[in-house]
Design a protein around this motif. Structure first.
Motif, PDB file in Angstrom:
ATOM      1  N   LEU A 217       0.813  -1.205   0.000  1.00 29.85           N
ATOM      2  CA  LEU A 217       0.000   0.000   0.000  1.00 29.85           C
ATOM      3  C   LEU A 217       0.852   1.263   0.000  1.00 29.85           C
ATOM      4  CD1 LEU A 217      -3.059   0.534   0.173  1.00 29.85           C
ATOM      5  CD2 LEU A 217      -2.707   1.027   2.592  1.00 29.85           C
ATOM      6  N   GLU A 218       1.948   1.238   0.780  1.00 29.95           N
ATOM      7  CA  GLU A 218       2.692   2.472   1.003  1.00 29.95           C
ATOM      8  C   GLU A 218       4.077   2.480   0.349  1.00 29.95           C
ATOM      9  OE1 GLU A 218       0.820   3.097   5.479  1.00 29.95           O
ATOM     10  OE2 GLU A 218       2.786   2.188   5.225  1.00 29.95           O
ATOM     11  N   GLY A 219       4.587   1.301   0.045  1.00 25.68           N
ATOM     12  CA  GLY A 219       5.980   1.245  -0.378  1.00 25.68           C
ATOM     13  C   GLY A 219       6.205   1.226  -1.878  1.00 25.68           C
ATOM     14  N   LEU A 220       5.260   0.656  -2.617  1.00 29.95           N
ATOM     15  CA  LEU A 220       5.549   0.362  -4.012  1.00 29.95           C
ATOM     16  C   LEU A 220       4.465   0.852  -4.949  1.00 29.95           C
ATOM     17  CD1 LEU A 220       6.628  -3.338  -3.504  1.00 29.95           C
ATOM     18  CD2 LEU A 220       8.128  -1.491  -4.210  1.00 29.95           C
ATOM     19  N   ILE A 221       4.886   1.196  -6.173  1.00 31.07           N
ATOM     20  CA  ILE A 221       3.947   1.422  -7.259  1.00 31.07           C
ATOM     21  C   ILE A 221       3.866   0.078  -7.987  1.00 31.07           C
ATOM     22  CG2 ILE A 221       3.387   2.864  -9.235  1.00 31.07           C
ATOM     23  CD1 ILE A 221       3.855   4.536  -6.761  1.00 31.07           C
ATOM     24  N   GLY A 222       2.890  -0.739  -7.620  1.00 28.76           N
ATOM     25  CA  GLY A 222       2.870  -2.141  -8.027  1.00 28.76           C
ATOM     26  C   GLY A 222       2.863  -2.361  -9.531  1.00 28.76           C
ATOM     27  N   LYS A 223       2.133  -1.500 -10.263  1.00 31.29           N
ATOM     28  CA  LYS A 223       2.008  -1.726 -11.695  1.00 31.29           C
ATOM     29  C   LYS A 223       3.094  -1.013 -12.485  1.00 31.29           C
ATOM     30  CE  LYS A 223      -2.559  -0.984 -11.761  1.00 31.29           C
ATOM     31  NZ  LYS A 223      -3.832  -0.667 -12.409  1.00 31.29           N
ATOM     32  N   SER A 224       4.135  -0.595 -11.779  1.00 24.58           N
ATOM     33  CA  SER A 224       5.235   0.082 -12.446  1.00 24.58           C
ATOM     34  C   SER A 224       6.493  -0.795 -12.334  1.00 24.58           C
ATOM     35  CB  SER A 224       5.382   1.445 -11.768  1.00 24.58           C
ATOM     36  OG  SER A 224       6.530   2.080 -12.153  1.00 24.58           O
TER      37      SER A 224
ATOM     38  N   LEU B  55      15.039  -5.256 -14.873  1.00 24.13           N
ATOM     39  CA  LEU B  55      14.628  -3.900 -14.520  1.00 24.13           C
ATOM     40  C   LEU B  55      13.202  -3.605 -14.959  1.00 24.13           C
ATOM     41  CD1 LEU B  55      17.738  -1.716 -15.352  1.00 24.13           C
ATOM     42  CD2 LEU B  55      16.994  -2.588 -13.154  1.00 24.13           C
ATOM     43  N   ASP B  56      12.719  -4.295 -15.994  1.00 29.77           N
ATOM     44  CA  ASP B  56      11.410  -3.965 -16.553  1.00 29.77           C
ATOM     45  C   ASP B  56      10.283  -4.815 -15.964  1.00 29.77           C
ATOM     46  OD1 ASP B  56      12.449  -2.015 -18.304  1.00 29.77           O
ATOM     47  OD2 ASP B  56      13.257  -3.626 -19.519  1.00 29.77           O
ATOM     48  N   LYS B  57      10.647  -5.731 -15.088  1.00 32.23           N
ATOM     49  CA  LYS B  57       9.635  -6.556 -14.421  1.00 32.23           C
ATOM     50  C   LYS B  57       8.749  -5.637 -13.575  1.00 32.23           C
ATOM     51  CE  LYS B  57       8.623 -10.889 -12.975  1.00 32.23           C
ATOM     52  NZ  LYS B  57       8.300 -11.977 -13.895  1.00 32.23           N
ATOM     53  N   LEU B  58       7.450  -5.897 -13.601  1.00 28.70           N
ATOM     54  CA  LEU B  58       6.563  -5.107 -12.752  1.00 28.70           C
ATOM     55  C   LEU B  58       6.773  -5.524 -11.300  1.00 28.70           C
ATOM     56  CD1 LEU B  58       3.244  -5.014 -14.776  1.00 28.70           C
ATOM     57  CD2 LEU B  58       5.159  -3.434 -14.779  1.00 28.70           C
ATOM     58  N   VAL B  59       6.885  -4.516 -10.433  1.00 27.84           N
ATOM     59  CA  VAL B  59       7.218  -4.785  -9.043  1.00 27.84           C
ATOM     60  C   VAL B  59       6.186  -5.684  -8.368  1.00 27.84           C
ATOM     61  CG1 VAL B  59       6.963  -3.554  -6.878  1.00 27.84           C
ATOM     62  CG2 VAL B  59       8.792  -2.957  -8.401  1.00 27.84           C
ATOM     63  N   GLY B  60       4.929  -5.521  -8.759  1.00 27.41           N
ATOM     64  CA  GLY B  60       3.864  -6.319  -8.144  1.00 27.41           C
ATOM     65  C   GLY B  60       4.022  -7.811  -8.378  1.00 27.41           C
TER      66      GLY B  60
ATOM     67  N   ARG C 143       5.660  10.941 -12.445  1.00 26.31           N
ATOM     68  CA  ARG C 143       4.902  11.090 -11.190  1.00 26.31           C
ATOM     69  C   ARG C 143       3.413  10.979 -11.446  1.00 26.31           C
ATOM     70  NH1 ARG C 143       8.555  15.925 -10.093  1.00 26.31           N
ATOM     71  NH2 ARG C 143      10.403  14.948  -9.210  1.00 26.31           N
ATOM     72  N   VAL C 144       2.962  11.465 -12.622  1.00 27.03           N
ATOM     73  CA  VAL C 144       1.547  11.343 -12.974  1.00 27.03           C
ATOM     74  C   VAL C 144       1.126   9.866 -12.937  1.00 27.03           C
ATOM     75  CG1 VAL C 144      -0.086  11.506 -14.907  1.00 27.03           C
ATOM     76  CG2 VAL C 144       1.340  13.462 -14.308  1.00 27.03           C
ATOM     77  N   TYR C 145       1.934   9.011 -13.551  1.00 25.48           N
ATOM     78  CA  TYR C 145       1.617   7.575 -13.536  1.00 25.48           C
ATOM     79  C   TYR C 145       1.703   7.015 -12.112  1.00 25.48           C
ATOM     80  CZ  TYR C 145       1.675   7.209 -18.630  1.00 25.48           C
ATOM     81  OH  TYR C 145       1.377   7.338 -19.963  1.00 25.48           O
ATOM     82  N   ALA C 146       2.725   7.441 -11.367  1.00 28.91           N
ATOM     83  CA  ALA C 146       2.900   6.928 -10.004  1.00 28.91           C
ATOM     84  C   ALA C 146       1.697   7.281  -9.139  1.00 28.91           C
ATOM     85  CB  ALA C 146       4.188   7.485  -9.392  1.00 28.91           C
ATOM     86  N   VAL C 147       1.240   8.538  -9.249  1.00 30.52           N
ATOM     87  CA  VAL C 147       0.103   8.984  -8.448  1.00 30.52           C
ATOM     88  C   VAL C 147      -1.151   8.191  -8.824  1.00 30.52           C
ATOM     89  CG1 VAL C 147      -1.472  10.920  -8.049  1.00 30.52           C
ATOM     90  CG2 VAL C 147       0.990  11.294  -7.992  1.00 30.52           C
ATOM     91  N   GLY C 148      -1.323   7.956 -10.126  1.00 29.46           N
ATOM     92  CA  GLY C 148      -2.503   7.212 -10.561  1.00 29.46           C
ATOM     93  C   GLY C 148      -2.483   5.764 -10.125  1.00 29.46           C
ATOM     94  N   ASN C 149      -1.290   5.197 -10.055  1.00 31.06           N
ATOM     95  CA  ASN C 149      -1.149   3.806  -9.651  1.00 31.06           C
ATOM     96  C   ASN C 149      -1.362   3.623  -8.170  1.00 31.06           C
ATOM     97  OD1 ASN C 149      -0.606   1.562 -11.261  1.00 31.06           O
ATOM     98  ND2 ASN C 149       1.240   2.527 -12.016  1.00 31.06           N
TER      99      ASN C 149
END
Lengths: 497, 322
Positions: A341-348, A392-397, B185-191
């Motif tokens: 919830l707080e640590g990761l941008i899962g879909k990035s 590097l391109d693996k999604l973190v989630g 950051r736009v993508y990060a915020v949306g995610n």
């Protein structure tokens, strides 16, 4: 007696996009038995629960028997009607309905086209009574604390005549008093011939409540034992496939330089009069029960929880931290408790997560992110922390818990922090990865960073810290040097005994 | 996830190409340079609107006021021209007005924390109200000849000016999103806006700029519309609101935020434009056009979610017929 199984699973496999999350797993649970399900993260526990509760449909060849009768579990409601209920970590009930409604919703006996409120209330009350608790059925669920919400979920399961209740890490959000209470409830269930499948990472709990244990590893069934036949080292060996225990690591050097000094920091309802000093190269462990104000204190230092009074001194100068961005600029990093919830941008991607906090410094003269530079930097830290896979391109989630946590650590390491605060850095991480993370933290300290480790796990606190702060009800009640500390002594202070 | 995104764009692209083939078979005049250029002319106005909307939807927000901002801009340009006599100053003032409207949305959303749907539902009416009060509900058409250049002029012989503006802005937006820290950051915020905060991202600032950006896009769109129709009126632009949101979603931007590309949006916009133009040429009644466009949106979204649908059907068959 031997054939008195309430549930038998045989040849359970589940494939997600070519990856076998479960591979020919079996599980037998006897009537009225408390059965522990253990395994590292990614071992397949969650997937198995989801198959059992009708969320996932298993691959062909699976056999599920309830009361020695072969069945198909069509969907979650079907599972509940067949006597299998799950108490999820996040409860998964309806916050804006009353306790009674939450217990009875979907129950054919009372939840008919014309609702009979007195019947609903009666059913709810009797279910709560069977759990052995006292909760007002008219209260809104959201007005209850998490422990009580959990009781409501258990009562709901009972009202559906559950013969098996699955509890997914039920103690992770409970204080120790509440855990005791849960033990009582489980005992009660057992006496009423209701089996409990208990999933936990905490061995103390497993040995306390379970009669038998099933071990999974890498999606495969490893063993099932009566709990008295397997001791802890053996259980760990079965889980990880090798011998491990925490390695206590001492500081190479602690500088005299004070990187962070906190003076009389207070926030009403969170913590009061907190003072401590963190020196360069030192790891301070902060422990205490959940709700003792540890995380609130950490968030205050990171600019996400404005304190009422007191001062924070960084490298000798008093600073005001009004936002997380301020904290980052000052060189304070924070690895939060809730990774997802707080640590990761899962879909990035792994790369973009690592560089999120320092994008500006990676810019070229056109104010655009220099991707070559970015990838080099991310690659360097992926190697350094041994993030697997090294993609590097693996999604973190899609990474395992331990590797996700390494990505969060990498995100802060690239900022070159002076102070790194880690809140339950190894929660939900398998034992192998825990030790690796401990090593990383120690290495950071040896490189001159001041590190704060907040943890409920006492062996972890003892293994990683140089100095231990114990918090109780918002105050620091004791500061113990690592060499003088024992688990028992810390626990006694934390409990106030 | 990247795979899924790519496959959606691919499906949409195939759909688009199929559409062009069908249209050129049914209407011989469709596949001519002049007609295709006029298609790009028709799509530019709501395409520019959709650029701003795309960025907002990526942050998991929504902006219902862009149509009203476009309308208000036309009034601001007309009135400030009448008052100053300088066309350049008037257009700049109009774009400034759009930016201010966006900033107003942004402050309420980012700093105060009101949900975007509610804020822009309010400002949709509010901005329109300002335009109506300023214009007293009238249409204004006192423009000099040069003003019509943006909406009716051509460059290099026969390329519509607004097509060029749309292309330039689309490329610019695409670069902003993919190359700059702000875009990241736009993508990060949306995610995951919570994780963004915990990473030191100033979410409020990012969002504020997002809404200002959309305001500016809406203003440019309004300027072109009023130049094309030689009129300023408060309700110009309102018709494009839902269409621009639909084109964005059709282009693969996740309505829940976190993913989407300008390339996808441009194709989404093109699909709508080709449909409208082609159906006109074939002689389908405007009433049936709406029906077909809605259907197209549903079909494409169904196809791109096919894998989920397939799985559900398989399980259904397994459960009921085995």
């Amino acid at each position: 007696m031997t054939s008195d199984y309430i549930i038998q699973l045989k040849h359970i496999s589940k494939t997600f996009g070519g990856i076998k999350a479960l591979d020919d797993v079996s599980l037998d649970i006897r009537r009225g038995e408390v059965h522990a399900l253990v395994g590292e993260n990614g071992a397949g526990k969650s997937t198995l629960i989801k198959v059992l509760s009708g969320v996932h449909f298993p691959d062909d060849g699976a056999e599920i028997y309830i009361n020695n009768e072969k069945v198909i579990i069509r969907n979650p409601m079907d599972a509940i009607r067949k006597g299998i209920s799950v108490i999820y970590q996040d409860i998964s009930l309806f916050p804006n309905l009353t306790v009674a409604e939450n217990i009875c919703i979907g129950n054919d006996e009372v939840w008919k086209r014309k609702l009979n409120w007195s019947q609903i209330q009666q059913l709810a009350e009797s279910a709560i009574a069977k759990v052995g608790a006292a909760i007002d059925p008219y209260m809104m669920l959201k007005d209850l604390n998490l422990a009580s919400q959990q009781i409501v979920a258990i009562a709901r399961a009972i009202s559906f005549d559950a013969s098996l209740i699955i509890m997914d890490e039920p103690t992770s959000t409970l204080s120790s008093g509440e855990v005791e209470n849960l033990y009582q409830i489980i005992d009660n269930l057992r006496k009423n011939n209701i089996a409990v499948l208990f999933i936990s990472h905490k061995f103390d709990e497993i040995y306390h409540v379970a009669a038998r244990v099933t071990i999974l590893r890498d999606g495969k069934f490893i063993a099932a034992h009566d709990i008295q036949d397997v001791d802890r080292p053996e259980l760990i060996r079965l889980m990880v496939g090798r011998d491990v225990e925490y390695i206590s690591m001492n500081a190479e050097k602690i500088w005299d330089e004070e990187v962070l000094k906190v003076n009389h920091l207070s926030k009403k309802g969170n913590f009061r009069d907190i003072s401590f000093t963190l020196r360069k190269g030192e790891i301070i462990g902060i422990t205490g029960l959940v709700g003792s104000g540890r995380s609130e204190l950490a968030k205050a230092i990171f600019g996400l929880n404005k304190p009422d009074s007191g001062e924070i001194i960084l490298n000798g100068s008093t600073i005001t931290i009004a936002s997380s961005n301020d904290a980052v600029q000052y060189g304070i990093g924070y690895v939060p408790e809730n990774r997802q919830l707080e640590g990761l941008i899962g879909k990035s991607s792994v790369c973009q997560n690592i560089t999120l906090s320092i994008l500006k410094s990676l810019c070229n003269s056109y104010k655009c992110v220099d991707v070559t530079k970015e990838r080099q930097l991310a690659q360097e830290y992926v190697e350094k922390l041994d993030v697997r896979p090294k993609d590097l391109d693996k999604l973190v989630g899609q990474l395992s818990g331990g590797n996700q946590q390494k990505v969060v650590l990498a995100k802060w390491l690239v900022t070159n922090p002076k102070v790194l605060i880690t809140d339950e850095p190894t929660s939900g991480v398998d034992i192998g990865a825990k030790i690796e993370i401990h090593k990383v933290l120690r290495q950071l300290a040896n490189n001159g960073i001041g590190v704060i480790v907040i943890s409920s796990e006492l062996p972890e606190i003892l293994a990683v810290s140089d100095k231990i702060l114990i918090m109780r009800q918002g105050s620091i009640v004791s500061v113990i040097d690592k060499d003088l500390a024992t688990q028992e002594a810390i626990l006694a202070k934390a409990l106030g005994a | 996830m990247i795979g899924i995104k790519r496959s959606h764009e691919l499906i949409l692209l195939l759909f688009f190409i199929g559409l062009i083939i069908i249209m050129s078979l049914l209407a011989p005049s469709f596949l001519t340079i002049n007609n295709l250029l006029s298609v790009t002319q028709q799509m530019s106005e709501f395409g520019i609107l959709a650029l701003g909307v795309t960025v907002i939807i990526i942050t998991s927000g929504i902006d219902l006021s862009v149509g009203s901002i476009a309308g208000l801009t036309t009034i601001v340009i007309a009135m400030s021209y009448g008052w100053s006599g300088s066309l350049v100053a008037a257009i700049l003032l109009g774009i400034l007005a759009g930016a201010l409207c966006g900033a107003f949305n942004g402050v309420l959303i980012a700093k105060i924390g009101v949900p975007p749907m509610l804020v822009t539902l309010g400002t949709m009416t509010f901005f329109n109200g300002i335009a109506l009060v300023l214009s007293k509900g009238n249409a204004i058409s006192d423009f000099p000849e040069e003003f019509y250049f943006a909406g009716q002029g051509y460059l290099f012989g026969n390329i519509p000016v607004q097509t060029v503006i749309f292309l330039v802005l689309a490329i610019l937006t695409s670069l902003l999103l993919s190359k700059t820290p702000w875009g990241r950051r736009v993508y990060a915020v949306g995610n995951n806006s919570v994780a963004a905060v915990f990473s030191g991202v100033q979410v409020d600032k990012v969002l504020l700029y997002v809404y200002i950006f959309a305001g500016i896009m809406a203003a440019i769109s309004g300027w072109i519309i009023s130049s094309r129709v030689s009129t300023a009126r408060a309700d110009l632009g309102a018709v494009y609101l839902m269409q621009s949101i639909a084109a964005t979603v059709l282009g693969g931007t996740n309505i829940a935020g976190g993913s989407g590309t300008i390339f996808g949006t441009v194709i989404g916009v093109s699909v709508f434009a080709v449909l409208a133009n082609g159906l006109n040429l074939i002689g389908v009644s405007p009433f049936a056009q709406n029906l077909l466009m809605g259907l197209a949106l549903i079909v494409v979204l169904l196809i791109s979610n096919m894998s989920i649908i397939k799985r559900k059907i398989t399980i259904f068959i397994k459960l009921n017929f085995n």
